[in-house]
Scaffold this motif. Structure first.
Motif: not given
Ligand code: SAH
Length: 262
Positions: A117-132
């Motif tokens: 959807x080409x949507x911007x976002x502010x997300x809190x995610x697991x650190x490992x997930x962000x590394x992926x």
């Protein structure tokens, strides 16, 4: 103690209001969609600054509690599994941004949803997930998620959140990121093709295409024609940068289109 439901629903709640306030800064005067409000620590801050907040909570008990504790004219609270909700149900005509402490179990799906959807976002995610998400080609973590992320968004890390800021305390830390869609992003169809190919990321490209044959709706004859058209068929997918994988996905898409119309 965490019970099984808590685990399945990813019910790990933020207890640090300052972090919620910081995330909510991105909601100022905007139409916001929140996924999984839980007890509403973030929702409350969003309602202070946003123009409007739509929050989608799957758990009936938490939905009811939030409905009775948080009264704001700006809030539309929906009791629904986000993944089952239609765009009409959760998006306003002019939703600007998704802000969410994302339930861990649906993180990948949420990234796909935002990318489509080409949507911007502010997300809190697991650190490992962000590394992926941020993994580069030729590294162990490089995957469908990294390719989709790289092609769809510019990612900015905003804040590292240690596990002590949540209850019950999880086994991992989290990272808050801001993601901004790239105008040169890919289409939803290309993203599906990339997903199918990356299932076989350790294979050579031509074998990865062969192995994804069924999900790509191609037969052996198609595969032969396609492969003869690829200059990097011998290359292993996990060594290919996202842009190269996208080029391949586009070729496959063009081929599918021609095949469907002939
Ligand atoms: N935003 C809150 C809660 C985070 S925990 C906070 O920061 O404290 C994740 C929340 O998402 C829980 O309330 C859980 O019930 C809800 N949830 C889990 N899966 C969901 C889904 N598929 N759709 C909507 N909500 C979901």
């Amino acid at each position: 103690m965490t019970d099984r439901r808590t685990h399945r629903m990813g019910q790990i709640f933020l207890i640090n209001k300052d972090i919620a306030k910081m995330e909510a800064e991105h909601a100022r005067d905007k139409h916001v969609l929140e996924i999984g409000p839980g007890p509403g620590i973030l929702t409350e801050e969003l309602c202070k600054l946003a123009k409007k907040v739509v929050a989608v909570e799957k758990d009936r008990r938490l939905y009811r509690e939030l409905k009775s504790t948080l009264h704001s004219k700006k809030l539309v609270l929906i009791n629904k599994d986000f993944l089952d909700a239609t765009d009409e149900e959760v998006l306003l005509k002019d939703t600007d941004i998704v802000i969410s402490n994302v339930p861990y179990s649906i993180s990948g799906k949420v990234i796909g949803w935002l990318s489509d959807r080409n949507m911007q976002a502010v997300l809190c995610l697991q650190k490992e997930f962000v590394d992926h998400m941020l993994a580069k080609e030729n590294t162990r973590d490089y995957s469908k998620l990294s390719v989709i992320t790289s092609l769809s968004f510019r990612v900015t890390k905003i804040y590292e959140v240690s596990r002590g800021n949540f209850r019950p305390i999880p086994k991992v830390d989290s990272t808050i990121i801001y993601i901004k869609p790239l105008s040169s992003g890919m289409t939803a169809r290309e993203s599906v093709i990339i997903g199918a190919l990356m299932q076989h990321k350790k294979k050579r490209l031509k074998n990865a295409i062969e192995d994804s044959r069924k999900s790509l709706g191609l037969d052996r004859n198609d595969i032969q024609k396609l492969s003869s058209n690829l200059e990097n068929g011998e290359e292993r997918l996990f060594k290919m940068p996202p842009q190269k994988i996208l080029e391949t996905a586009r070729k496959i898409f063009e081929y599918q289109k021609e095949k469907d119309s002939s």
